[in-house]
Design a protein around this motif. Structure first.
Motif, mmCIF file in Angstrom:
data_model
loop_
_atom_site.group_PDB
_atom_site.id
_atom_site.type_symbol
_atom_site.label_atom_id
_atom_site.label_comp_id
_atom_site.label_asym_id
_atom_site.label_seq_id
_atom_site.Cartn_x
_atom_site.Cartn_y
_atom_site.Cartn_z
ATOM 1 N N THR A 1 -5.132 7.988 8.386
ATOM 2 C CA THR A 1 -6.336 7.438 9.029
ATOM 3 C C THR A 1 -6.784 6.108 8.444
ATOM 4 O OG1 THR A 1 -7.724 8.718 7.500
ATOM 5 C CG2 THR A 1 -7.157 9.747 9.605
ATOM 6 N N HIS A 2 -6.086 5.583 7.412
ATOM 7 C CA HIS A 2 -6.480 4.321 6.815
ATOM 8 C C HIS A 2 -5.899 3.148 7.610
ATOM 9 C CE1 HIS A 2 -6.361 7.225 3.356
ATOM 10 N NE2 HIS A 2 -7.588 6.746 3.216
ATOM 11 N N THR A 3 -6.469 1.992 7.414
ATOM 12 C CA THR A 3 -5.970 0.810 8.128
ATOM 13 C C THR A 3 -4.519 0.506 7.770
ATOM 14 O OG1 THR A 3 -6.896 -0.609 6.401
ATOM 15 C CG2 THR A 3 -8.260 -0.212 8.346
ATOM 16 N N TRP A 4 -4.141 0.784 6.505
ATOM 17 C CA TRP A 4 -2.766 0.498 6.095
ATOM 18 C C TRP A 4 -1.767 1.544 6.602
ATOM 19 C CZ3 TRP A 4 -6.846 1.266 2.650
ATOM 20 C CH2 TRP A 4 -6.926 2.521 2.059
ATOM 21 N N ASP A 5 -2.279 2.605 7.283
ATOM 22 C CA ASP A 5 -1.397 3.597 7.910
ATOM 23 C C ASP A 5 -1.078 3.232 9.360
ATOM 24 O OD1 ASP A 5 -1.454 5.264 5.615
ATOM 25 O OD2 ASP A 5 -3.342 6.168 6.274
ATOM 26 N N TRP B 1 0.839 -1.195 0.000
ATOM 27 C CA TRP B 1 0.000 0.000 0.000
ATOM 28 C C TRP B 1 0.875 1.246 0.000
ATOM 29 C CZ3 TRP B 1 -5.324 -0.177 -0.164
ATOM 30 C CH2 TRP B 1 -5.914 -1.437 0.072
#
Length: 603
Positions: free
Chosen positions: A580-584, A573
């Motif tokens: 704020t994303h899950t991959w962050d 990713w």
């Protein structure tokens, strides 16, 4: 001729057709305060005389202007004394520092001559030292005498570790500034007081900026005086003609004459280091010729032939000292070139409306609204950190201009409100981020180099997963364990050819070994292997700029400095620290975005 003992009337008048004429108008338009679709970045017109008009008595032979140009190469100040009624008259010029005369020299009115300034104390944003200058006509007793000041500094573009950079006094320092449009709610084009002129520039210093771009407006010399005294580098725009018209011959002649007059008026300001000829194609014509004209007329400064060459139908003249992109929100990057330095003439535009301090309550806009002042702080500091960590060292960026220092009418993307009553950002955080950016530029080493036109495999460095490599599968990027016993197909999927960056030759693109012409790119945050096309978007998405990390390199997106190629749950990713994303997810973020470039599994 004034009459003694009686009344005298002086009439000074100006006719201003604003957008109905062909002259330079900058951002002035005839409109009311209500937000207008498509007209949010132009503002109320200020007709008539908006700068100070004054009278002063002069002798028949009197000095009209001092042109002062520092030359560090031979430690001299080049002086040209302009005068009326004094053709061929002798003149004496004295340079003093701290009240002590340094040197004097004599010459002739209208002819350049040199005054030595030995062991000069150099002017810079860190030390804006100014020498006092006195010029006196010597043709007769009691000849006219005027005072001024000068700063000893140089500005140029040169190679720094193989990258073209602007250098101040011979050294690269990143220029971090804001867009300053010079509007006030109570005077429109006219500042209410001298203190107001100074305040906006002081706030730049308070926030850690070392540069300001005066955007499509020219201030009185008093504004430049404060920039000189406070120590802010200035990019000065020439006000544009109407963006919706092709200028005719008369308009072009007037515009060029006015441009030369602007240069003459501010020629002696040490803060002013760059002329910006045109912006985003507004009223554009003859870009290359105009840039050459400006450089010939004032060779002591840099020239930007077009700010925002990537925007809005603008055409790059191909010359000048810098190449200048705009990127909202950005920061993005400007592709490097072998001759011109890469700069970001506009980025940002983060907004937050402050109730009670709006031009049209509830009607303001920005390029990206922030839900709170703390969110504005986080987002803005993140943009500055992205420049420091990636765009400058890896992408070759040398300067950036944030939009903007204050709200302006229905634009609410200022670091301050339009009335200057509220500073929206945390001054200490922004100052620290800017200071870190400038400090990093002073110790900048060469960019990270990868083996061009060679196959490599890219290994995970996260502890416990160091046997995994970047591979593609069904067009998506992922990581997988690869070893000597793996299939030939897996080994090929995990092998990439290092190519010059499609969007920036200082960076890199990774071409699939078994799918030639298809590259590792990000789209909708997911990393994919996709076929190339000629679009600027694809090229940017498929370009990665490496920076040195602990135990490997980190790969940032060329068009999103501060966002990195990351593996998480075996997927690839584009991730951002603090996102704020899950991959962050912050857990092992640094380790997951650090890679080891190794020998290829499929040579």
């Amino acid at each position: 001729m004034l009459r003694r003992g009686g009344g005298n009337t002086i009439v000074v008048s100006v006719y201003d057709p604003t957008e109905t004429g062909g002259q330079a108008i900058g951002k002035q338009r005839v409109q009311d305060v209500t937000p207008h679709a498509g007209r949010s970045i132009v503002y109320t017109a200020s007709s008539g005389i908006w700068q100070t008009v004054w009278l002063e008595p002069t002798a028949a032979a009197h000095i009209t202007r001092l042109d002062l140009v520092p030359h560090l190469e031979d430690s001299t100040l080049r002086v040209t004394v302009r005068a009326a009624g004094a053709t061929g008259t002798g003149v004496e010029v004295t340079v003093s520092g701290g009240g002590t005369p340094v040197a004097s020299a004599t010459g002739t009115v209208g002819t350049e001559f040199s005054v030595p300034v030995p062991n000069a104390r150099l002017w810079s944003p860190d030390d804006p030292f100014l020498y006092d200058v006195t010029a006196r006509l010597t043709g007769s007793p009691g000849g006219d005498e005027v005072g001024g000041y000068a700063g000893m500094r140089s500005i140029a573009v040169k190679d720094v570790n193989g990258v073209r950079r602007p250098v101040l006094n011979g050294s690269f320092v990143f220029q971090t500034g804001t867009l300053d449009q010079g509007y006030w709610p109570d005077g429109i084009y006219t500042a209410p007081t001298d203190a107001a002129l100074r305040y906006d520039l002081e706030k730049h210093k308070d926030l850690g900026f070392n540069m300001v771009r005066k955007h499509i407006k020219v201030e009185p010399q008093r504004w430049f005086y404060w920039a000189d005294r406070l120590g802010l580098l200035v990019w000065q725009d020439m006000p544009s003609m109407d963006s919706g018209k092709a200028p005719d011959g008369a308009a072009r002649t007037q515009w060029e004459n006015e441009y030369r007059a602007v240069i003459d008026q501010h020629r002696s300001s040490p803060a002013l280091i760059q002329w910006v000829d045109q912006n985003e194609g507004w009223g554009q014509y003859d870009q290359a010729r105009i840039a050459d004209m400006v450089k010939a007329y004032d060779p002591s400064r840099l020239v930007d032939n077009m700010s925002g060459v990537n925007c809005c139908g603008a055409q790059d003249g191909g010359n000048g000292d810098v190449v200048d992109n705009h990127n909202y929100v950005g920061p993005g990057n400007t592709p490097t070139e072998p001759v011109r330095a890469s700069v970001l003439g506009e980025f940002g535009g983060l907004g937050h409306r402050v109730e009670g301090h709006e031009w049209y309550p509830g009607g303001g806009f920005s390029y990206e609204d922030q839900p709170s002042l703390s969110a504005l702080d986080d987002r803005f500091v993140g943009l500055l950190d992205g420049i420091r960590e990636n765009a400058m060292p890896a992408g070759g960026l040398s300067a950036s201009v944030y939009t903007q220092i204050t709200d302006v009418e229905n634009e609410t993307n200022g670091l301050m409100t339009y009335d200057r009553r509220v500073v929206k950002v945390d001054e200490s955080r922004v100052r620290a981020a800017n200071q870190a950016l400038v400090a990093a530029s002073r110790t900048l080493g060469p960019p990270v180099k990868l083996p061009l036109e060679q196959y490599v495999s890219i290994r995970v460095t996260t502890p416990g997963h160091t046997d995994r490599y970047i591979r593609h599968y069904n067009g998506l990027g992922s990581t997988e364990v690869v070893d000597s016993g793996s299939s030939d197909l897996l080994k090929q999927d995990a092998t990439w050819k290092v190519k010059p960056g499609l969007a920036n030759k200082l960076c890199y693109s990774f071409e699939s070994r078994n799918y030639p012409g298809e590259y590792l790119r990000h789209r909708d945050f997911r990393i994919r292997r996709e076929a190339g096309d000629t679009s600027a978007l694809y090229k940017a998405d498929a370009t990665w700029c490496p920076v040195q990390g602990e135990g490997g390199i980190r790969l940032s997106a060329a068009n999103f400095p501060g966002q990195y190629l990351r593996h998480i749950n075996a997927e690839l990713w584009l991730a951002q620290p603090g996102g704020t994303h899950t991959w962050d997810n912050p857990s092992t973020f640094t380790e997951d975005t650090t890679w080891s470039v190794e020998a290829p599994w499929a040579p």
